[in-house]
Enzyme design. Structure first.
Site, mmCIF file in Angstrom:
data_model
loop_
_atom_site.group_PDB
_atom_site.id
_atom_site.type_symbol
_atom_site.label_atom_id
_atom_site.label_comp_id
_atom_site.label_asym_id
_atom_site.label_seq_id
_atom_site.Cartn_x
_atom_site.Cartn_y
_atom_site.Cartn_z
ATOM 1 N N GLU A 65 56.260 0.039 -25.540
ATOM 2 C CA GLU A 65 55.139 -0.527 -24.776
ATOM 3 C C GLU A 65 55.047 -2.061 -24.950
ATOM 4 O O GLU A 65 54.857 -2.770 -23.971
ATOM 5 C CB GLU A 65 53.841 0.159 -25.217
ATOM 6 C CG GLU A 65 52.673 -0.168 -24.319
ATOM 7 C CD GLU A 65 51.369 0.472 -24.805
ATOM 8 O OE1 GLU A 65 51.263 1.707 -24.772
ATOM 9 O OE2 GLU A 65 50.479 -0.284 -25.203
ATOM 10 N N ARG B 131 50.164 1.591 -17.786
ATOM 11 C CA ARG B 131 50.598 0.469 -18.650
ATOM 12 C C ARG B 131 51.560 -0.450 -17.904
ATOM 13 O O ARG B 131 52.549 -0.932 -18.459
ATOM 14 C CB ARG B 131 51.258 0.986 -19.940
ATOM 15 C CG ARG B 131 50.380 1.831 -20.809
ATOM 16 C CD ARG B 131 49.187 1.065 -21.374
ATOM 17 N NE ARG B 131 48.349 1.941 -22.134
ATOM 18 C CZ ARG B 131 47.336 2.645 -21.600
ATOM 19 N NH1 ARG B 131 47.021 2.510 -20.327
ATOM 20 N NH2 ARG B 131 46.619 3.453 -22.348
ATOM 21 N N SER C 63 49.973 1.187 -29.928
ATOM 22 C CA SER C 63 50.964 2.214 -29.550
ATOM 23 C C SER C 63 52.307 1.538 -29.291
ATOM 24 O O SER C 63 52.376 0.621 -28.474
ATOM 25 C CB SER C 63 50.528 2.931 -28.277
ATOM 26 O OG SER C 63 49.251 3.468 -28.460
HETATM 27 C C1 LIG Z 1 45.446 -1.849 -33.021
HETATM 28 C C2 LIG Z 1 45.802 -1.963 -31.565
HETATM 29 C C3 LIG Z 1 45.264 -1.069 -30.659
HETATM 30 C C4 LIG Z 1 45.579 -1.168 -29.293
HETATM 31 N N1 LIG Z 1 45.021 -0.268 -28.433
HETATM 32 C C5 LIG Z 1 45.300 -0.333 -27.112
HETATM 33 C C6 LIG Z 1 44.708 0.599 -26.202
HETATM 34 O O1 LIG Z 1 43.918 1.445 -26.571
HETATM 35 N N2 LIG Z 1 45.040 0.509 -24.895
HETATM 36 C C7 LIG Z 1 45.902 -0.457 -24.432
HETATM 37 O O2 LIG Z 1 46.148 -0.495 -23.211
HETATM 38 N N3 LIG Z 1 46.474 -1.354 -25.265
HETATM 39 C C8 LIG Z 1 46.195 -1.317 -26.588
HETATM 40 N N4 LIG Z 1 46.776 -2.210 -27.462
HETATM 41 C C9 LIG Z 1 47.737 -3.213 -26.939
HETATM 42 C C10 LIG Z 1 47.118 -4.619 -26.673
HETATM 43 O O3 LIG Z 1 45.903 -4.756 -27.345
HETATM 44 C C11 LIG Z 1 46.877 -4.867 -25.178
HETATM 45 O O4 LIG Z 1 48.079 -4.747 -24.469
HETATM 46 C C12 LIG Z 1 46.308 -6.269 -24.922
HETATM 47 O O5 LIG Z 1 45.909 -6.364 -23.577
HETATM 48 C C13 LIG Z 1 47.283 -7.398 -25.225
HETATM 49 O O6 LIG Z 1 46.557 -8.611 -25.194
HETATM 50 P P1 LIG Z 1 47.095 -9.939 -25.871
HETATM 51 O O7 LIG Z 1 46.190 -11.039 -25.433
HETATM 52 O O8 LIG Z 1 47.233 -9.755 -27.321
HETATM 53 O O9 LIG Z 1 48.515 -10.104 -25.160
HETATM 54 P P2 LIG Z 1 49.870 -10.681 -25.780
HETATM 55 O O10 LIG Z 1 50.391 -9.737 -26.800
HETATM 56 O O11 LIG Z 1 49.696 -12.088 -26.188
HETATM 57 O O12 LIG Z 1 50.817 -10.627 -24.494
HETATM 58 C C14 LIG Z 1 51.228 -9.403 -23.934
HETATM 59 C C15 LIG Z 1 51.959 -9.678 -22.619
HETATM 60 O O13 LIG Z 1 51.060 -10.228 -21.663
HETATM 61 C C16 LIG Z 1 51.486 -11.514 -21.235
HETATM 62 N N5 LIG Z 1 50.284 -12.338 -21.107
HETATM 63 C C17 LIG Z 1 49.332 -12.541 -22.055
HETATM 64 N N6 LIG Z 1 48.337 -13.300 -21.572
HETATM 65 C C18 LIG Z 1 48.693 -13.618 -20.290
HETATM 66 C C19 LIG Z 1 48.076 -14.394 -19.265
HETATM 67 N N7 LIG Z 1 46.896 -14.996 -19.446
HETATM 68 N N8 LIG Z 1 48.745 -14.518 -18.077
HETATM 69 C C20 LIG Z 1 49.926 -13.898 -17.863
HETATM 70 N N9 LIG Z 1 50.540 -13.140 -18.803
HETATM 71 C C21 LIG Z 1 49.929 -13.004 -20.003
HETATM 72 C C22 LIG Z 1 52.433 -12.008 -22.317
HETATM 73 O O14 LIG Z 1 53.380 -12.945 -21.780
HETATM 74 C C23 LIG Z 1 53.098 -10.711 -22.754
HETATM 75 O O15 LIG Z 1 54.110 -10.371 -21.845
HETATM 76 C C24 LIG Z 1 46.463 -2.163 -28.831
HETATM 77 C C25 LIG Z 1 47.005 -3.073 -29.754
HETATM 78 C C26 LIG Z 1 46.676 -2.991 -31.101
HETATM 79 C C27 LIG Z 1 47.249 -3.987 -32.066
#
Ligand SMILES: Cc1cc2nc3c(=O)[nH]c(=O)nc-3n(C[C@H](O)[C@H](O)[C@H](O)COP(=O)(O)OP(=O)(O)OC[C@H]3O[C@@H](n4cnc5c(N)ncnc54)[C@H](O)[C@@H]3O)c2cc1C
Length: 338
Positions: A334, A164, A238
């Site tokens: 996380e 992570r 998580s």
């Molecule tokens: C129900 C649920 C289940 C999940 N299950 C998992 C799982 O099984 N495994 C897992 O690893 N994660 C899981 N997650 C966490 C999440 O889905 C991941 O971390 C996902 O990759 C976040 O994507 P996002 O676009 O929503 O990022 P955001 O929440 O918008 O951003 C997260 C971080 O990434 C940065 N960021 C976003 N986009 C960019 C970009 N294009 N360039 C540079 N930085 C960027 C942001 O600044 C921030 O620091 C889960 C979340 C939920 C709600």
């Protein structure tokens, strides 16, 4: 460039927490990011890069300029003997990409199905689930430097992936916008079935060699049964990382709590299930204000309706204190706190 002002972020974070972005710009290409960097006023100002908001906790209004990544596009780049390379725009939905690859007859991402969020955020925390981490399917990415506006290509080594974790959470945190990600789908394809719940599905159904679509369906069904759907119950997945402890520390905990869920790692250390530790402290189903611990999985903190970020933080701190008090382990959140 359109600068939106006073934008509600409630719809832009899966926890449904209320907060406003003072200013927000949408970027759909590398040129759009460069336009932000070259802007006479905005160029030097602090920025926050937003994807799908599924890994953030909004505790207040966001003062930095919010750069919402909406780069689109899915394409097959190269078909080699040992792998197929696909490229996706950072603003594409991650799950949409997994579905698209399968529809093209390109297996390899099925274990990572149904993870919310965008393609661009997937390398940031090296998403992982059901025995596969992004780094195992990663080829390279394009990012634009937020100081210089220059586009750079980063290889797997340069991304410094960990559990992570990646360079985008360390040295490059907040310093660049990932615009495109290239993934490497190995040939020949082999199912990854080592995860207990997938092994169980094989045994229950009698299917020993499932195809990628079958694995995809199983992963989606397992996740639906275990995790709350953010469209129904706000959450950020998580909430804490699984802590890694020394063998000695683990033996000490097993001595006191023989049922502790733990996974030995190749380097001799041991990963503990954070959800088990929280559950053991009696938190499952409990609430602090309008924030609560999900009934079916203690690792997930939920918005029970109308919660604000401060309530989620208070609950998280209370959980951290009780886990530390009982096990001497500091749980690390996380999601990114804002
Ligand atoms: C129900 C649920 C289940 C999940 N299950 C998992 C799982 O099984 N495994 C897992 O690893 N994660 C899981 N997650 C966490 C999440 O889905 C991941 O971390 C996902 O990759 C976040 O994507 P996002 O676009 O929503 O990022 P955001 O929440 O918008 O951003 C997260 C971080 O990434 C940065 N960021 C976003 N986009 C960019 C970009 N294009 N360039 C540079 N930085 C960027 C942001 O600044 C921030 O620091 C889960 C979340 C939920 C709600």
């Amino acid at each position: 460039m359109l600068i939106e002002r006073g934008v509600s972020l409630r719809e832009f974070n899966t926890s449904g927490l209320p907060a406003q972005a003072e200013r927000l710009v949408r970027v759909a290409s590398e040129a759009d990011v460069r336009a932000v960097v070259d802007h006479p006023k905005l160029g030097r100002e602090p920025k926050f890069v937003l994807g799908g908001g599924s890994n953030i906790v909004l505790t207040r209004d966001v003062q930095p300029l919010v750069v919402k990544v909406e780069v689109a596009g899915l394409r097959l780049l190269e078909a080699r003997a040992d792998a197929v390379i696909v490229e996706a725009g950072a603003g594409e939905s991650w799950h949409g990409l997994v579905e698209w690859t399968l529809a093209q007859g390109l297996p390899g991402l099925e274990n990572l199905a149904a993870i919310p969020g965008t393609v661009g955020a997937a390398p940031v925390q090296n998403i992982g689930a059901y025995g596969v981490e992004l780094q195992e399917r990663f080829e390279s990415l394009t990012a634009v430097d937020l100081m210089t506006g220059r586009s750079v290509t980063l290889s797997r080594e340069m991304c410094r992936f960990g559990y992570r974790d990646s360079v985008f959470k360390q040295a490059l945190a907040g310093k660049s916008v990932i615009t495109r990600v290239r993934l490497r789908l190995p040939r020949p394809w082999r199912p990854v079935l080592g995860y207990l719940e997938l092994e169980r599905r094989c045994a229950e159904t009698g299917i020993e060699q499932p195809d990628a679509r079958q694995v995809f369906d199983w992963v989606c069904a397992i996740r639906r049964a275990k995790l709350p759907d953010p469209a129904q119950v706000g959450n950020a997945g998580s909430f804490f990382k699984n802590p890694v402890v020394s063998e000695v520390q683990c033996r000490d905990i097993i001595g006191r709590d023989p049922s502790v869920v733990h996974y030995p790692l190749p380097d001799g250390s041991v990963k503990l299930a954070a959800g088990w530790l929280i559950d053991a402290c009696g938190w499952k189903g409990k609430s602090v204000g309008r924030a609560g611990v999900y009934e079916k999985q203690a690792l997930v903190l939920v918005n029970r309706g109308g919660a604000i970020g401060a309530e989620v933080l208070t609950l998280a701190r209370a959980i951290q204190e009780s886990v530390y008090g009982r096990f001497g382990i500091r749980l690390e959140p996380e999601p990114v706190m804002l």
